[in-house]
Design an enzyme around this catalytic site. Structure first.
Site, short mmCIF file in Angstrom:
data_model
loop_
_atom_site.label_atom_id
_atom_site.label_comp_id
_atom_site.label_asym_id
_atom_site.label_seq_id
_atom_site.Cartn_x
_atom_site.Cartn_y
_atom_site.Cartn_z
N GLY A 10 0.60 -1.24 0.06
CA GLY A 10 -0.16 0.09 -0.09
C GLY A 10 0.90 1.13 -0.12
O GLY A 10 0.46 2.32 0.72
N SER A 12 1.27 3.22 -2.67
CA SER A 12 1.12 4.39 -3.53
C SER A 12 0.52 5.61 -3.32
O SER A 12 0.89 6.52 -3.50
CB SER A 12 0.24 3.54 -4.73
OG SER A 12 -1.10 3.20 -3.78
N ARG A 13 -0.05 5.48 -1.82
CA ARG A 13 -0.68 6.69 -1.47
C ARG A 13 -0.39 6.79 0.22
O ARG A 13 0.09 5.86 0.77
CB ARG A 13 -2.22 6.69 -1.84
CG ARG A 13 -2.60 6.68 -3.12
CD ARG A 13 -3.85 6.81 -3.26
NE ARG A 13 -4.58 5.48 -3.07
CZ ARG A 13 -5.70 5.08 -2.54
NH1 ARG A 13 -6.23 6.18 -1.90
NH2 ARG A 13 -6.14 3.95 -2.37
N ASN A 61 -2.49 -7.67 -5.46
CA ASN A 61 -3.67 -7.81 -4.43
C ASN A 61 -3.17 -8.67 -3.18
O ASN A 61 -3.01 -9.76 -3.50
CB ASN A 61 -4.87 -8.39 -4.88
CG ASN A 61 -6.13 -8.46 -3.77
OD1 ASN A 61 -5.74 -8.16 -2.65
ND2 ASN A 61 -7.18 -9.09 -4.30
N VAL A 62 -2.74 -8.28 -2.00
CA VAL A 62 -2.21 -8.96 -0.89
C VAL A 62 -3.25 -10.11 -0.18
O VAL A 62 -2.72 -10.66 0.29
CB VAL A 62 -1.60 -7.89 0.33
CG1 VAL A 62 -0.51 -7.14 -0.35
CG2 VAL A 62 -2.76 -7.13 1.03
N SER A 140 -4.30 0.11 14.08
CA SER A 140 -5.23 1.24 14.38
C SER A 140 -5.72 1.09 15.67
O SER A 140 -5.87 0.26 16.19
CB SER A 140 -6.18 1.21 13.24
OG SER A 140 -7.24 2.33 13.66
N TYR A 153 -13.50 -3.33 10.38
CA TYR A 153 -11.95 -2.73 10.00
C TYR A 153 -11.39 -2.94 11.74
O TYR A 153 -10.23 -3.31 11.78
CB TYR A 153 -12.37 -1.28 9.99
CG TYR A 153 -11.03 -0.26 9.70
CD1 TYR A 153 -10.11 -0.70 8.74
CD2 TYR A 153 -10.69 0.20 10.82
CE1 TYR A 153 -8.75 0.44 8.70
CE2 TYR A 153 -9.55 1.22 10.94
CZ TYR A 153 -8.70 0.99 9.60
OH TYR A 153 -7.56 1.72 9.76
N LYS A 157 -7.99 -5.02 12.64
CA LYS A 157 -6.84 -4.39 13.17
C LYS A 157 -6.51 -5.16 14.58
O LYS A 157 -5.43 -5.16 15.06
CB LYS A 157 -7.02 -2.88 13.16
CG LYS A 157 -7.51 -2.11 11.96
CD LYS A 157 -6.07 -2.36 11.11
CE LYS A 157 -5.82 -1.42 10.07
NZ LYS A 157 -4.75 -1.47 9.13
P1 NAP Z 1 -5.12 5.03 1.75
O1 NAP Z 1 -4.94 6.45 1.45
O2 NAP Z 1 -6.34 4.81 1.43
O3 NAP Z 1 -4.01 4.17 0.80
C1 NAP Z 1 -4.30 2.73 0.93
C2 NAP Z 1 -3.17 2.01 0.34
O4 NAP Z 1 -3.43 0.51 0.39
C3 NAP Z 1 -3.05 2.39 -1.30
O5 NAP Z 1 -1.88 2.36 -1.49
C4 NAP Z 1 -3.74 1.15 -1.96
O6 NAP Z 1 -3.25 0.78 -3.11
C5 NAP Z 1 -3.55 0.15 -0.89
N1 NAP Z 1 -4.22 -1.29 -1.06
C6 NAP Z 1 -5.67 -1.20 -0.73
N2 NAP Z 1 -6.18 -2.45 -0.88
C7 NAP Z 1 -5.08 -3.39 -1.31
C8 NAP Z 1 -4.80 -4.45 -1.65
N3 NAP Z 1 -5.63 -5.53 -1.66
N4 NAP Z 1 -3.64 -4.91 -2.02
C9 NAP Z 1 -2.47 -4.15 -2.06
N5 NAP Z 1 -2.54 -2.72 -1.62
C10 NAP Z 1 -3.68 -2.38 -1.33
O7 NAP Z 1 -4.90 4.65 3.29
P2 NAP Z 1 -3.95 5.24 4.42
O8 NAP Z 1 -4.83 6.33 5.04
O9 NAP Z 1 -2.62 5.64 3.85
O10 NAP Z 1 -3.80 4.18 5.34
C11 NAP Z 1 -2.78 3.11 5.29
C12 NAP Z 1 -2.77 2.17 6.45
O11 NAP Z 1 -2.83 2.97 7.69
C13 NAP Z 1 -4.01 1.28 6.35
O12 NAP Z 1 -3.70 0.12 6.68
C14 NAP Z 1 -4.96 1.77 7.36
O13 NAP Z 1 -5.93 0.85 7.87
C15 NAP Z 1 -4.01 2.44 8.50
N6 NAP Z 1 -4.47 3.86 9.30
C16 NAP Z 1 -5.11 4.82 8.62
C17 NAP Z 1 -5.54 5.91 9.55
C18 NAP Z 1 -5.94 7.13 9.12
O14 NAP Z 1 -6.35 7.96 9.62
N7 NAP Z 1 -5.77 7.48 7.62
C19 NAP Z 1 -5.53 5.47 10.82
C20 NAP Z 1 -5.34 4.17 11.38
C21 NAP Z 1 -4.77 3.21 10.60
P3 NAP Z 1 -4.11 1.94 -4.52
O15 NAP Z 1 -3.57 3.34 -4.28
O16 NAP Z 1 -3.73 1.21 -5.61
O17 NAP Z 1 -5.51 1.78 -4.31
#
Ligand code: NAP
Length: 245
Positions: A10, A12-13, A61-62, A140, A153, A157
């Protein structure tokens, strides 16, 4: 971390991109996996190369165990032996439990929890053979506190924390560390979709009174992946502005 090879799912973003860039800045060569957004993945690769890293992006896709194995093989073939695995890929499909479909429950578990398991299973034989490696799983605070609307979710987690602690115990004697980082409320695409009321409610729960940055999480991951954390395993490090104390 000069010359070490890191694999970030993940990447990419959002948080995954910030982790990848931070590890590159620390001297790692970095591979990222992404689900489908090639343009975003290419942007991350450009940032990694700017930071002086050899970089590679693989669509994978993991949730698919065979694809995870193939991606690990490809990273090792193209970049060399992986030393750091960061399981960051994650999705949300929020909704109240009584209305949540089995499909939405399962889809989130499949990516967030089973996906991390697939990546760990693919990397562990390599790490064990080399008697080295660090794994950091992005969980999380939802998995620690529970969160209404996130039965799928939060379960994924919480499961990731159990997975982290179990694998940490299984491989502690082999020189491998396994830790988790638990972000709170972080500014990414995942939180950008929230409406103003939900955003304000979320912020009210953060004693520090601000939303976190992806870099806040990346700093913690980089520490746990480094030799500075070589006597730390099985821990869950919160990066949440005090949300869960
Ligand atoms: P995000 O901006 O939505 O990015 C999600 C990333 O995961 C993207 O790179 C996406 O690829 C990739 N992804 C999604 N499904 C996948 C799959 N099946 N196989 C491989 N890659 C996959 O998410 P984020 O906010 O950065 O979150 C990153 C992590 O932190 C997650 O585990 C999330 O649960 C955790 N987290 C986030 C927050 C928050 O507030 N943002 C808080 C607690 C925990 P594409 O770009 O190709 O779609």
């Amino acid at each position: 971390m000069k010359g070490k090879i890191a694999l970030v799912t993940g990447g990419s973003r959002g948080i995954g991109r910030a982790i990848a860039v931070k590890l590159a800045q620390e001297g790692c060569d970095v591979a990222i996996l992404y689900a489908g957004r090639k343009e975003a993945a290419d942007e991350t690769v450009a940032l990694l190369e700017q930071a002086g890293s050899r970089a590679l992006a693989i669509q994978c896709n993991v949730a698919d165990g065979a694809a995870a194995e193939a991606a690990v093989r490809e990273v090792e073939a193209q970049l060399g032996p992986i030393a750091v695995l960061v399981n960051n890929a994650g999705i949300v499909r929020d909704g109240l439990a009584m209305r949540m479909s089995s499909e939405d429950f399962r889809a989130v578990l499949d990516v967030n929890l089973t996906g991390a398991f697939h990546m760990i299973r693919a990397c562990l034989p390599l790490f064990i053979r080399r008697r080295a490696g660090s794994i950091v799983n992005i969980t999380s605070v939802s998995g620690m506190m529970g969160n209404p609307g996130q039965a799928n979710y939060a379960s994924s987690k919480a499961g990731l924390i159990g997975l982290t602690k179990t694998i940490a115990r299984e491989v502690a004697s082999r020189g491998i560390t396994v830790n988790a980082v638990a972000p709170g409320f972080i500014e990414t695409d995942m939180t950008a979709g929230m409406n103003e009321a939900a955003l304000q409610k979320g912020l009210a729960a953060v004693p520090m009174g601000r939303i976190g940055k992806p870099e806040d999480v990346a700093n913690a991951v980089s520490f746990l992946a480094s030799d500075a954390a070589s006597y730390i395993t099985g821990c869950v490090l919160k990066v949440d502005g005090g949300m869960y104390i």
